[in-house]
Write a protein that holds these residues in place. Structure first.
Motif, PDB file in Angstrom:
ATOM      1  N   MET A  10       0.843  -1.195   0.000  1.00  0.00           N
ATOM      2  CA  MET A  10       0.000   0.000   0.000  1.00  0.00           C
ATOM      3  C   MET A  10       0.876   1.242   0.000  1.00  0.00           C
ATOM      4  N   THR A  11       0.314   2.312  -0.509  1.00  0.00           N
ATOM      5  CA  THR A  11       1.050   3.569  -0.588  1.00  0.00           C
ATOM      6  C   THR A  11       1.052   4.260   0.769  1.00  0.00           C
ATOM      7  N   GLY A  12       1.916   5.239   0.916  1.00  0.00           N
ATOM      8  CA  GLY A  12       1.957   6.030   2.144  1.00  0.00           C
ATOM      9  C   GLY A  12       0.647   6.756   2.378  1.00  0.00           C
ATOM     10  N   ALA A  13       0.039   7.239   1.302  1.00  0.00           N
ATOM     11  CA  ALA A  13      -1.237   7.943   1.421  1.00  0.00           C
ATOM     12  C   ALA A  13      -2.330   6.990   1.903  1.00  0.00           C
ATOM     13  N   GLN A  14      -2.342   5.767   1.373  1.00  0.00           N
ATOM     14  CA  GLN A  14      -3.328   4.789   1.827  1.00  0.00           C
ATOM     15  C   GLN A  14      -3.125   4.483   3.312  1.00  0.00           C
ATOM     16  N   ALA A  15      -1.890   4.279   3.716  1.00  0.00           N
ATOM     17  CA  ALA A  15      -1.597   3.954   5.116  1.00  0.00           C
ATOM     18  C   ALA A  15      -2.043   5.081   6.042  1.00  0.00           C
ATOM     19  N   SER A  16      -1.763   6.312   5.652  1.00  0.00           N
ATOM     20  CA  SER A  16      -2.140   7.459   6.463  1.00  0.00           C
ATOM     21  C   SER A  16      -3.661   7.573   6.578  1.00  0.00           C
ATOM     22  N   TYR A  17      -4.351   7.455   5.448  1.00  0.00           N
ATOM     23  CA  TYR A  17      -5.809   7.568   5.452  1.00  0.00           C
ATOM     24  C   TYR A  17      -6.445   6.421   6.223  1.00  0.00           C
ATOM     25  N   LEU A  18      -5.905   5.219   6.079  1.00  0.00           N
ATOM     26  CA  LEU A  18      -6.418   4.081   6.844  1.00  0.00           C
ATOM     27  C   LEU A  18      -6.274   4.306   8.344  1.00  0.00           C
ATOM     28  N   GLY A  19      -5.152   4.875   8.739  1.00  0.00           N
ATOM     29  CA  GLY A  19      -4.944   5.176  10.158  1.00  0.00           C
ATOM     30  C   GLY A  19      -5.984   6.155  10.676  1.00  0.00           C
ATOM     31  N   THR A  20      -6.252   7.195   9.887  1.00  0.00           N
ATOM     32  CA  THR A  20      -7.259   8.184  10.264  1.00  0.00           C
ATOM     33  C   THR A  20      -8.641   7.540  10.363  1.00  0.00           C
ATOM     34  N   LEU A  21      -9.001   6.769   9.341  1.00  0.00           N
ATOM     35  CA  LEU A  21     -10.313   6.126   9.348  1.00  0.00           C
ATOM     36  C   LEU A  21     -10.453   5.144  10.503  1.00  0.00           C
ATOM     37  N   ALA A  22      -9.411   4.374  10.772  1.00  0.00           N
ATOM     38  CA  ALA A  22      -9.458   3.403  11.865  1.00  0.00           C
ATOM     39  C   ALA A  22      -9.680   4.110  13.201  1.00  0.00           C
ATOM     40  N   ARG A  23      -8.977   5.206  13.432  1.00  0.00           N
ATOM     41  CA  ARG A  23      -9.167   5.968  14.673  1.00  0.00           C
ATOM     42  C   ARG A  23     -10.608   6.457  14.778  1.00  0.00           C
ATOM     43  N   GLU A  24     -11.136   7.018  13.690  1.00  0.00           N
ATOM     44  CA  GLU A  24     -12.502   7.528  13.699  1.00  0.00           C
ATOM     45  C   GLU A  24     -13.521   6.410  13.932  1.00  0.00           C
ATOM     46  N   ALA A  25     -13.213   5.211  13.455  1.00  0.00           N
ATOM     47  CA  ALA A  25     -14.121   4.076  13.604  1.00  0.00           C
ATOM     48  C   ALA A  25     -13.912   3.355  14.935  1.00  0.00           C
ATOM     49  N   GLY A  26     -12.911   3.773  15.710  1.00  0.00           N
ATOM     50  CA  GLY A  26     -12.626   3.123  16.986  1.00  0.00           C
ATOM     51  C   GLY A  26     -12.015   1.756  16.821  1.00  0.00           C
ATOM     52  N   GLU A  27     -11.271   1.571  15.736  1.00  0.00           N
ATOM     53  CA  GLU A  27     -10.652   0.279  15.453  1.00  0.00           C
ATOM     54  C   GLU A  27      -9.135   0.386  15.526  1.00  0.00           C
ATOM     55  N   GLU A  28      -8.513  -0.783  15.579  1.00  0.00           N
ATOM     56  CA  GLU A  28      -7.054  -0.844  15.573  1.00  0.00           C
ATOM     57  C   GLU A  28      -6.531  -0.381  14.215  1.00  0.00           C
ATOM     58  N   PRO A  29      -5.351   0.217  14.189  1.00  0.00           N
ATOM     59  CA  PRO A  29      -4.770   0.584  12.901  1.00  0.00           C
ATOM     60  C   PRO A  29      -4.517  -0.667  12.058  1.00  0.00           C
ATOM     61  N   PRO A  30      -4.546  -0.518  10.753  1.00  0.00           N
ATOM     62  CA  PRO A  30      -4.350  -1.679   9.889  1.00  0.00           C
ATOM     63  C   PRO A  30      -2.911  -2.178   9.941  1.00  0.00           C
TER      64      PRO A  30
END
Length: 64
Positions: free
Chosen positions: A20-40
């Motif tokens: 995955m790209t750096g942008a995907q990793a960053s966005y996934l981290g943001t979404l995971a936090r907002e969803a109350g889930e563990e980072p990918p």
């Protein structure tokens, strides 16, 4: 509203098995936090990250 019917399935991407790209990793981290889930995990492929982004966008309402 976004029309995803023309979007190519991540499984069909020629680069889908690349890391995955750096942008995907960053966005996934943001979404995971907002969803109350563990980072990918850091070893997701581009295709796996794309599918996870879609799932988390739906869960957080960002995909609406």
């Amino acid at each position: 509203m976004v029309d995803n019917t023309a979007a190519k399935d991540p499984d069909d991407w020629t680069t889908g098995d690349e890391p995955m790209t750096g942008a995907q990793a960053s966005y996934l981290g943001t979404l995971a936090r907002e969803a109350g889930e563990e980072p990918p995990p850091e070893d997701l492929t581009k295709a796996e990250a794309s599918r996870r982004i879609d799932e988390l966008q739906e869960k957080t309402g960002r995909g609406a």
